[in-house]
Write an enzyme that holds these catalytic residues in place. Structure first.
Site, PDB file in Angstrom:
ATOM      1  N   GLU A 114      64.588 105.001 -15.322  1.00  0.00           N
ATOM      2  CA  GLU A 114      64.006 104.588 -16.390  1.00  0.00           C
ATOM      3  C   GLU A 114      64.769 104.022 -17.588  1.00  0.00           C
ATOM      4  OE1 GLU A 114      59.115 104.904 -17.778  1.00  0.00           O
ATOM      5  OE2 GLU A 114      59.780 106.201 -15.830  1.00  0.00           O
TER       6      GLU A 114
ATOM      7  N   GLU B  31      57.635 115.304 -22.460  1.00  0.00           N
ATOM      8  CA  GLU B  31      57.010 114.445 -21.342  1.00  0.00           C
ATOM      9  C   GLU B  31      55.232 114.656 -21.632  1.00  0.00           C
ATOM     10  OE1 GLU B  31      56.250 110.164 -18.844  1.00  0.00           O
ATOM     11  OE2 GLU B  31      57.378 111.948 -18.576  1.00  0.00           O
TER      12      GLU B  31
END
Length: 913
Positions: free
Chosen positions: A486, A760
């Site tokens: 990502e 996260e």
């Protein structure tokens, strides 16, 4: 009761001995001696150094010259003595600057105490090309047909130098990532150039001083080019060649001789290339494969025979897309050695560097030719102590190095980076030792500007994790994570963290550069994509809190740095975004369907656990709240820029949204629709709650927190403002309880679980040591680190009074669970400091205010017995109020002390839900 305003210029009879000010810390566009700026009106800043209190600048004189010494024949601009207190972002207004030219400058200042400085030490800035017409080089490409996985391209060109050299520069960029070499030596210390921009609209070039590398006679310029972001696999959709399928180089050398002539050595059809070098594979996600047996000795030296190399093709691209260096260079910043080397239960050889980081490993090895070492990278080990890479998804993140043999070999990759704390090593000849492995930390080279420390070691560890989360993700763009497939510029993540980021590091040029890409990627209707550069191509979808980056970040940068230019540059983008939402919301002023991500990753109990509310916030409420906030900030930005029509227009829009929000989402008793923490936080933070209901709404928020036993339930959008809203509504103690909470969900839960960066998810590693969903579980993801903003502003008390800290507010909020907290911040004017300590029943507040600024210092809970630097403070009308005593001071350092009385917490409402 009125606060006390004391002017120490009159109160303290004994001051520091008079000292002439010194102008120092000269910068141009935030940078020290920048080379290659493409600005025709660069802005100059300086700091004033003095031990004299209450120093303000009253005048300055700038002179700019094309050489040293500053002879009148060389001077191109001299302001003369200008009566002004401006010492930051003073615009150059002299004659038009020439391209590829170095300019030297100095400044002298006069202060308000009738002292003048001498001329500062000279600084310089050097212009870049300034115009596409200044480029005479051609783009060159290999003739081979491109494939998805190819070796790195190598290019070379031999040229001659036969006269005395005054200066020489290399101007270069590439489609792909490039490294430049001259006569066998690496040019510059930047890595991963030219960085990542919206390549179809903006491509940065770099400028290098190559004067010391040139030699009389024959010289060779060379380059290696890897896939990088331009044509490599990028994004979780496995895209390849998103901006182009072929690598390419643009390189222009300009050599200035003593006789005044200029020689250009341009990339053109005479260059040679090969794909038969040692880098046989490379990619941002996949890592690098390097076969040292295929190294080409002397390939960038004059004695090398390149008859076997292929000729190149020239290509035409729009040089209007080229921009000089706007961001800060990416460099190798620091190195870490292993803290442990061991075997896992299954026999995997693992090295632990003790810190989750972004970068790569430098390998030092002796072995036989043909032996291949494999290095894999991971952030964490599983509960059994095994290497864990499932959360990397399709990213290989591996280094494969094949030895050439014959002695000690040292290798580090060229065109990739990894996010890791641990490496797994196989194929290594002999035992693993710390001498063989070094972790190289790589990120944008932003100066560290802020420090924070307190009496709680876990909070200090949290601050450490916040800072390292920024290091790991501020790599040319603000990424969401550095490890998996990502690593994208998610707009929402950058938006929520921008204020904290600006405390930790000097991020003005970093974010200004990226915000230009936000504008470049903006949709025709003004919407903003989820990621920038936009590789997701999500059919022009925009989500509240993510799209609002277009407004919130420029405004935040203006507040921190007093930089009107970023508002001017981004204003069209800011306005286009708000106008887009105006159209989408329509006459009802409610943005239905505008929040596609909601309060992303908010805490919720199990799907079948109905014992507590799940923290869900209505997405239309979120969207409408951010619609209001961006409209309000846009109105304020218009006011700063002198656009009174837009200032009124968007203020009126904000007022209408507020009416609609109150009507749709707030009950007459102050409850916010959905009754979630984030709902209350956004409504209170964005000024959407009527004054008469603020106390009740804040109390309901506290009720929710207390009902959860002092746990938060917020996600990406609510978390940054949670503690701020509590403090601003008199519940600082509740904010402290949240901050100190160690069980899930909380900021300290990951710290307790061994985190060295921000996670996260609140439960990236669960309480039973298993992992959250492997498809989305980064252990270096800075968003929740936005709590740092509250730690700096409220806990330690350093706040902005006027943009750029021209006026500083010191307003700490002590708590009995701490004995001290301290913050320092390097403002554009110099270092500001706020710190408090409780000792022997007394409160000490130590502050430092930089020259050319003033401050209001609030001494919490002070009423009498106040001393400054050990001397009693006496004044008429000494009154205390709810906050304490407020003192107005000029620049200098001050230590206040007084008897300490513990702050009492408000009682939350206990109305049943």
């Amino acid at each position: 009761m009125k606060p006390l305003f004391l002017y120490f210029l009159f109160i303290l009879p004994v001051m520091c001995m008079a000292q002439n000010p010194v102008a120092e810390g000269l910068t141009c566009e935030y940078m020290v001696n920048p080379v290659g700026i493409d600005m025709v009106h660069p802005r100059l800043s300086w700091k004033i150094s003095t031990t004299q209190r209450n120093t303000l600048q009253q005048a300055y004189n700038i002179r700019v010259s094309m050489g040293i010494p500053f002879a009148s024949a060389k001077t191109v601009w001299n302001t003369g003595k200008v009566s002004s207190d401006s010492s930051i972002m003073v615009t150059y207004k002299g004659p038009a600057l020439k391209p590829a030219t170095r300019y030297y400058w100095q400044v002298k200042v006069w202060d308000n105490q009738h002292h003048a400085s001498t001329w500062s030490k000279p600084a310089y800035f050097e212009t870049g090309m300034l115009s596409p017409a200044d480029w005479t080089a051609n783009w060159v490409q290999p003739r081979e047909e491109p494939q998805r996985k190819m070796p790195a391209l190598m290019l070379r060109k031999q040229f001659a130098v036969h006269k005395k050299i005054i200066s020489a520069r290399a101007y270069a960029t590439a489609h792909g990532l490039y490294e430049l070499y001259l006569n066998g030596k690496r040019v510059g210390d930047q890595v991963l150039t030219p960085g990542w921009t919206e390549y179809k609209k903006r491509l940065q070039y770099q400028v290098y001083d190559i004067t010391p590398l040139l030699q009389q006679g024959d010289n060779v310029i060379g380059a290696m080019i890897g896939d990088g972001w331009f044509r490599g696999t990028i994004g979780y959709a496995n895209q390849w060649g998103f901006w182009g399928k072929k690598q390419a180089l643009l390189c222009q050398l300009q050599i200035t001789y003593a006789d005044g002539t200029v020689q250009r050595v341009n990339s053109d059809g005479s260059w040679k290339s090969t794909l038969n070098g040692p880098i046989t594979g490379n990619g941002i996600y996949d890592g690098e494969t390097y076969d040292a047996r295929k190294e080409i000795p002397g390939w960038c030296n004059k004695a090398f025979n390149d008859t076997g190399w292929a000729t190149v093709d020239t290509a035409t691209f729009d040089n209007k897309l080229l921009v000089g260096v706007e961001s800060v260079p990416v460099r190798k910043i620091q190195e870490l050695k292993p803290i442990a080397i061991f075997k896992s239960p299954k026999g995997t050889q693992i090295i632990d560097f003790g810190q989750n980081l972004t970068g790569w490993v430098r390998l030092k090895v002796n072995g036989h030719a043909g032996q291949t070492i494999n290095i894999r990278h991971a952030e964490v080990l599983d509960k059994f102590g095994e290497f864990y890479t499932a959360n990397l998804r399709s990213a290989t993140a591996a280094i494969n190095y094949t030895l050439r043999g014959g002695g000690t070999e040292v290798f580090e990759p060229h065109f990739t980076f990894m996010g890791f704390r641990y490496i797994a090593v196989s194929g290594f000849p002999g035992d693993l030792t710390p001498e063989n492995f070094t972790a190289v930390v790589v990120h944008s080279d932003m100066p560290v500007t802020g420090t924070f420390t307190c009496s709680d070691t876990m909070i200090n560890k949290l601050q450490h994790n916040i800072l390292w989360g920024q290091k790991g993700n501020f790599l040319d763009i603000p990424t969401d994570c550095p490890q998996r497939d990502e690593r994208l510029g998610w707009t929402g993540d950058a938006q929520v963290f921008s204020r904290t980021a600006a405390f930790n590091m000097q991020v003005a040029p970093f974010l200004a550069k990226w915000m230009k890409d936000v504008a470049a990627d903006q949709f025709p209707d003004g919407g903003v994509p989820f990621v920038v550069p936009d590789i997701l191509q999500t059919n022009q979808a925009t989500s509240a809190g993510w799209g609002d980056v277009a407004v919130i970040v420029p405004w935040t940068m203006y507040q921190v740095y007093a930089d009107k230019n970023i508002l001017q540059t981004q204003y069209t983008s800011m306005k286009a975004y708000v106008d887009c939402i105006v159209r989408r919301a329509g006459s009802k002023y409610i943005w239905h369907g505008g929040s596609l991500f909601g309060d992303w990753l908010f805490y919720r109990p199990g799907i079948y656990d109905f014992s507590e509310p799940n923290g869900y916030t209505n997405p239309d409420l979120i969207a409408t709240a951010f619609y209001a906030y961006s409209s309000k900030l846009l109105s304020q930005a218009a006011g700063v820029l002198g656009n009174t029509a837009d200032e009124k227009k968007y203020a009126d829009i904000y007022a209408e949204i507020k009416k609609a929000f109150v009507h749709n989402y707030i009950t007459p008793t102050g409850r916010i629709f959905a009754d979630s923490q984030t709902g209350y936080v956004l409504a209170l933070k964005f000024g959407l709650v009527p004054d008469s209901l603020k106390a009740k709404a804040a109390s309901y928020l506290v009720d929710d927190i207390r009902s959860r036993k002092n746990h938060l339930s917020t996600g990406f959008l609510g978390t940054p403002y949670l503690c701020q809203v509590l403090s601003q509504n008199g519940y600082s103690n509740v904010a402290y309880d949240l901050l100190l909470q160690k069980s899930y969900p909380s900021w300290l839960y990951p710290v307790k679980m061994g985190a060295t960066t921000i996670w996260e998810r609140w439960d990236g590693i669960k309480t039973d040591s298993t992992f959250q969903d492997k498809s989305m579980n980064s252990f270096n993801h800075y968003s929740y680190g936005a709590v740092g903003d509250w730690m700096y502003q409220q806990m330690a008390g350093l706040q902005i009074g006027k943009p750029g800290y021209k006026h500083v507010i010191i307003k700490p909020e002590p708590n009995p669970k701490f004995t001290f907290a301290k913050v320092t911040f390097e403002t554009m004017y110099g270092q500001a400091q706020s710190g408090w300590e409780v000792k022997d029943g007394n409160m000490q507040v130590h502050v430092k205010i930089p020259p050319n600024t003033t401050a209001d210092v609030t001494l919490p809970q002070a009423s009498s017995g106040v001393k400054v630097d050990g001397q009693p403070v006496t004044a008429n009308n000494l009154h205390s109020n709810d906050d304490g005593v407020t003192v107005n001071v000029g620049s200098g350092e001050y230590t206040f002390s007084y008897p300490w009385v513990e702050i009492k917490e408000k009682k939350a409402l206990t109305t049943a839900k």
